[in-house]
Scaffold this motif. Structure first.
Motif, short mmCIF file in Angstrom:
data_model
loop_
_atom_site.label_atom_id
_atom_site.label_comp_id
_atom_site.label_asym_id
_atom_site.label_seq_id
_atom_site.Cartn_x
_atom_site.Cartn_y
_atom_site.Cartn_z
N VAL A 19 1.12 -1.45 -0.30
CA VAL A 19 -0.54 -0.09 0.02
C VAL A 19 1.48 1.59 -0.21
CG1 VAL A 19 -2.28 -0.99 0.84
CG2 VAL A 19 -0.57 -0.11 2.50
N ASP A 20 0.64 1.58 -1.10
CA ASP A 20 1.91 3.00 -1.17
C ASP A 20 0.30 3.92 -0.99
OD1 ASP A 20 3.24 5.47 -2.32
OD2 ASP A 20 2.94 5.05 -4.26
N THR A 21 0.67 4.57 -0.13
CA THR A 21 -0.47 5.87 0.68
C THR A 21 0.20 7.29 0.71
OG1 THR A 21 0.69 5.96 2.89
CG2 THR A 21 -1.00 4.16 3.05
N TRP A 22 -1.04 7.76 -0.20
CA TRP A 22 -0.55 9.25 0.21
C TRP A 22 -1.62 9.79 0.72
CZ3 TRP A 22 -3.58 13.48 -0.54
CH2 TRP A 22 -2.23 14.64 -0.71
N TRP A 23 -0.52 10.67 1.68
CA TRP A 23 -1.22 11.85 2.89
C TRP A 23 -0.47 13.29 3.39
CZ3 TRP A 23 -0.97 10.83 7.94
CH2 TRP A 23 0.00 10.20 8.51
N GLN A 24 -0.56 14.26 3.59
CA GLN A 24 -0.04 14.68 4.50
C GLN A 24 -0.26 15.02 5.84
OE1 GLN A 24 -1.82 18.07 1.26
NE2 GLN A 24 0.19 18.28 0.40
N THR A 25 0.92 16.00 6.84
CA THR A 25 0.46 16.39 7.78
C THR A 25 -1.14 17.57 8.77
OG1 THR A 25 2.53 16.93 8.31
CG2 THR A 25 1.45 17.98 9.84
N GLU A 26 -1.46 17.97 6.82
CA GLU A 26 -2.88 18.73 6.52
C GLU A 26 -3.63 18.01 6.71
OE1 GLU A 26 0.35 19.33 5.05
OE2 GLU A 26 1.00 21.27 4.94
N ALA A 59 -0.17 21.37 -3.25
CA ALA A 59 0.89 21.58 -3.77
C ALA A 59 1.68 20.70 -3.50
CB ALA A 59 1.42 22.00 -2.38
N ASP A 60 1.38 19.67 -4.48
CA ASP A 60 1.38 18.41 -5.28
C ASP A 60 1.25 18.53 -6.92
OD1 ASP A 60 3.12 17.09 -3.40
OD2 ASP A 60 1.75 16.09 -2.58
N GLY A 61 1.83 17.84 -7.71
CA GLY A 61 1.95 17.61 -9.01
C GLY A 61 1.77 16.60 -8.82
N GLY A 106 5.43 14.73 -6.79
CA GLY A 106 5.91 15.69 -5.49
C GLY A 106 5.44 16.86 -5.80
N ARG A 107 6.26 17.83 -5.32
CA ARG A 107 5.58 18.79 -4.77
C ARG A 107 5.79 20.25 -5.95
NH1 ARG A 107 2.93 19.40 1.03
NH2 ARG A 107 3.63 21.74 0.29
N VAL A 108 4.61 21.36 -5.58
CA VAL A 108 5.32 22.09 -7.11
C VAL A 108 5.17 23.80 -6.37
CG1 VAL A 108 4.03 20.95 -8.58
CG2 VAL A 108 2.62 22.20 -7.09
N HIS A 129 11.26 13.60 4.98
CA HIS A 129 11.08 15.01 5.18
C HIS A 129 10.61 15.95 4.99
CE1 HIS A 129 13.60 12.63 9.17
NE2 HIS A 129 12.61 12.07 8.39
N ARG A 130 10.00 17.17 5.61
CA ARG A 130 9.32 17.56 4.43
C ARG A 130 10.89 18.90 5.35
NH1 ARG A 130 3.53 18.92 4.55
NH2 ARG A 130 3.43 21.06 4.41
N LEU A 131 10.99 20.08 3.64
CA LEU A 131 11.19 21.00 4.78
C LEU A 131 11.36 22.19 3.65
CD1 LEU A 131 13.85 21.23 7.16
CD2 LEU A 131 15.33 20.69 4.81
#
Ligand code: WT7
Length: 649
Positions: free
Chosen positions: A414-421, A503-505, A518-520, A529-531
């Motif tokens: 399972v490749d899981t996409w999500w965010q802190t938000e 904010a992801d493409g 990835g991020r746009v 890790h997000r930076l």
């Protein structure tokens, strides 16, 4: 990767359906998935209301969703519940008190198991201790801990009395802790003398001491003795955890909280230098994490579940603590590094505890590949039945290795996409319901209205790149940025009316599968890790010898992205190698080791547009250079991403 047989994600056509054996036992099969998705589409409120019955409410809600004050959603309005009650008391009351809740292994090899009953009693004692220290409902509490059971105890104790925790990852610097204390106006810090990492003690308490020099709101500091190292205890401020709980009662009834009572703040990097305090509340968050943990990990009562994240990140909050414990699962927790004492530590742990579900990050998988197959092959991994990936796009090569070498060809991934938000998983295979494709998180979960759209908000044609958005509110969504409603609105809700901007493409293929690239924005993903590039830039320009700095990511075979800094120096300063090292150390001190630049390049000036904007695309191209990986996947995605980025116009 050196393998020349890499298939581009744009040409990736392999499909892996779950085995008949897996499907036979699965919670959500293909028919059920279709039914849920159709229901959620037709009647979202009815769908979520039915799902929310899985939680223990002390008072039922009146309104499922109040979306009148867009973009501040309220879920299960009028309802009351307590997160720690749902994670602990409920299971004990159901006669499951003797089931293992946390199975913990320390880096030096020590281990402990806490049953649900024991965890409940630890949480109650610590909650009483917090109350005795003057902590009240609504207070903010900073938790800066190693990966030990007490990190979870501290979180759940806060939840029990309605204090909001703000967990700060142990790899962050003293300055980063101080910034977060001050933004949240934390009243108390919970820490340990240190934690074990690669055979050394990370001096957490010493960092807190430095942070508290500049954290005027913090009154007290609780210190857990993990490593028996000498620490300074400031009289009147610092208290030992063991002294506090020694006399504390194990009776502390969970206080009912409004569904929208804030559960925690978690700081994450955004496009500016200042981290955002993502705020999550109680009812919706708990529903989101428990439901997704049940569905995506197909969790069964006898599973031994291991998520390798740190509790300092959202993955740890949602899939080590709240989701699995709310489901009464047995959770493995490991303190240290994957290569301590040797590169087979993870596989040793899987064999030792007979782990059935394993959830880790692509960056770790790429390190395992580099370390060699002999490490996993030396251990019995036959207990595994399901594998998960999170944090960044997984390249097909890493996916195939994970599938074959770790999963023995039999475990769905399972490749899981999500965010802190988003609080909980949004796009992922339901493993018994959908064939997977290496590199795709497949489809949005039932109830999640994720889509790929163009600048105008129209769905893009199959395989065209676009922006990933979410068109309907969902229960575990963030509610705001702590103390900054305006930034919440402008960051996430100003690109499209009433639509959440990730904010992801991404692109959607002809089968409706989503491929997140990835991020746009100016957020880097370094080892999952997000930076923020601006956080690093702001650290650099605070150095007395630096005039200007621009930071960009470059493709990195292991870390996903590496950090490249272009720096102009003040007049008369010599561009030496020593200065490069000094600047790298300066960034580490300011933010933490996770932000250590891979490369510092001195330049006489930075390329700018006529309006004075730094030309980041140009710098990204230079940073990537010709050394770029040769992994067609990365290159093609980078081209698509470059086109999506706003700063390239
Ligand atoms: C960003 C969020 C989600 C918990 C850990 C990271 C990237 C996350 C995937 C995935 C491709 C992914 C996105 C996202 N990301 N998971 N499966 N495939 N990209 O949480 O620190 O808030 O970062 O991580 O770019 O926006 P986070």
């Amino acid at each position: 990767m050196s393998d020349k047989n890499i298939t581009s994600v744009l040409k990736e056509t392999r499909q892996f359906p779950p085995s008949a054996e897996f499907v036979a036992r699965t919670t959500v099969n293909a028919t059920e998935r279709d039914r849920l998705a159709e229901w959620a589409e037709r009647d979202p409120d009815g769908f979520w209301a039915e799902q929310a019955k899985s939680l223990h409410w002390t008072k039922p809600w009146d309104t499922v969703l109040d979306w009148s004050n867009v973009p501040h959603a309220k879920w299960f309005v009028g309802g009351q519940l307590n997160a720690s009650d749902n994670c602990l008391d409920r299971h004990v009351a159901a006669g499951r008190g003797n089931k293992a809740a946390l199975v913990w292994e320390g880096e030096p090899g020590d281990s402990r198991t806490l049953t649900y009953q024991q965890l409940l009693s630890e949480v109650c004692k610590f909650a009483n201790a917090l109350k005795a220290l003057g902590v009240e409902k609504g207070d903010r509490i900073t938790i800066y801990m190693p990966m030990i059971p007490e990190a979870a105890v501290a979180m759940l104790a806060c939840a029990r009395i309605g204090a909001m925790h703000s967990v700060v990852f142990g790899g962050f610097s003293a300055d980063a802790v101080a910034d977060r204390n001050n933004d949240a106006k934390s009243k108390l810090v919970i820490t340990a003398d240190g934690g074990w990492r690669r055979g050394k003690v990370v001096p957490l308490k010493a960092n807190v001491d430095a942070a508290l020099e500049k954290s005027p709101t913090v009154e007290k500091c609780v210190v857990f003795n993990r490593c028996n190292t000498a620490v300074e205890m400031k009289a009147g401020r610092d208290v030992w955890w063991h002294d506090l709980v020694a006399g504390a009662s194990a009776d502390c009834p969970a206080e009912p909280m409004d569904s929208e009572h804030p559960l925690f703040i978690l700081y994450t990097s955004g496009s500016t230098g200042k981290p955002k305090g993502v705020l999550h509340t109680t009812g919706g968050y708990l529903l989101g994490v428990s439901l997704t943990h049940k569905w995506v990990f197909d969790i069964k009562d006898d599973d031994v579940y291991w998520c390798t994240a740190d509790v300092g990140w959202i993955t740890g909050h949602s899939y080590i603590v709240y989701g699995p414990l709310c489901n009464g699962s047995t959770v493995v927790m490991y303190e240290g590094a994957p290569n301590q004492p040797r590169e087979d530590r993870f596989w040793e742990i899987i064999a030792k505890y007979r782990v059935t579900i394993f959830y880790t990050a692509p960056t770790a998988i790429r390190a395992f590949i580099k370390w060699g197959d002999q490490h996993p092959k030396g251990h019995d991994l036959s207990s595994l039945r399901l594998l998960g990936s999170v944090g960044e796009p997984i390249n097909p090569e890493a996916w195939m290795w994970y599938h074959n070498v770790i999963g023995g060809g039999r475990c769905p991934i399972v490749d899981t996409w999500w965010q802190t938000e988003t609080g909980a998983i949004m796009i992922s295979p339901l493993p018994g319901a959908i064939p997977t494709k290496p590199g795709s998180a497949t489809k949005p979960l039932p109830g999640i209205a994720a889509e790929v759209v163009d600048k105008q908000g129209h769905p893009v044609p199959a395989n065209a790149g676009g922006f990933l958005v979410v068109k309907r509110p969902w229960p575990s969504m963030m509610r705001t940025i702590y103390g900054d409603d305006e930034r919440y609105k402008s960051t996430y809700w100003s690109h499209y009316p009433n639509i959440y901007f990730t904010a992801d493409g991404a692109r959607r293929d002809e089968d409706g599968y989503i491929w997140v690239m990835g991020r746009v924005d100016d957020v880097l993903n370094v080892s999952g890790h997000r930076l923020s590039t601006m956080e690093v830039e702001s650290a650099l320009v605070h150095h007395p010898k630096v005039a200007e700095a621009a930071v960009v990511g470059k493709p990195d075979d292991l870390k996903g992205e590496g950090i490249v800094c272009f720096v102009t120096l003040k007049q008369g300063v010599a561009p030496t190698d020593e200065l490069k090292a000094e600047l790298k150390a300066h960034v580490v001190k300011d933010i933490g080791a996770l932000a250590r630049p891979d490369d510092v390049r001195f330049t006489d000036s930075l390329p700018k547009t006529r309006s004075g904007k730094i030309m980041r695309r140009f710098l990204r191209d230079i940073a990537a250079g010709r050394q770029s990986t040769g992994d067609a996947t990365t290159l093609e995605d980078l081209n698509v991403l470059a086109k999506l980025r706003a700063d390239d116009e």
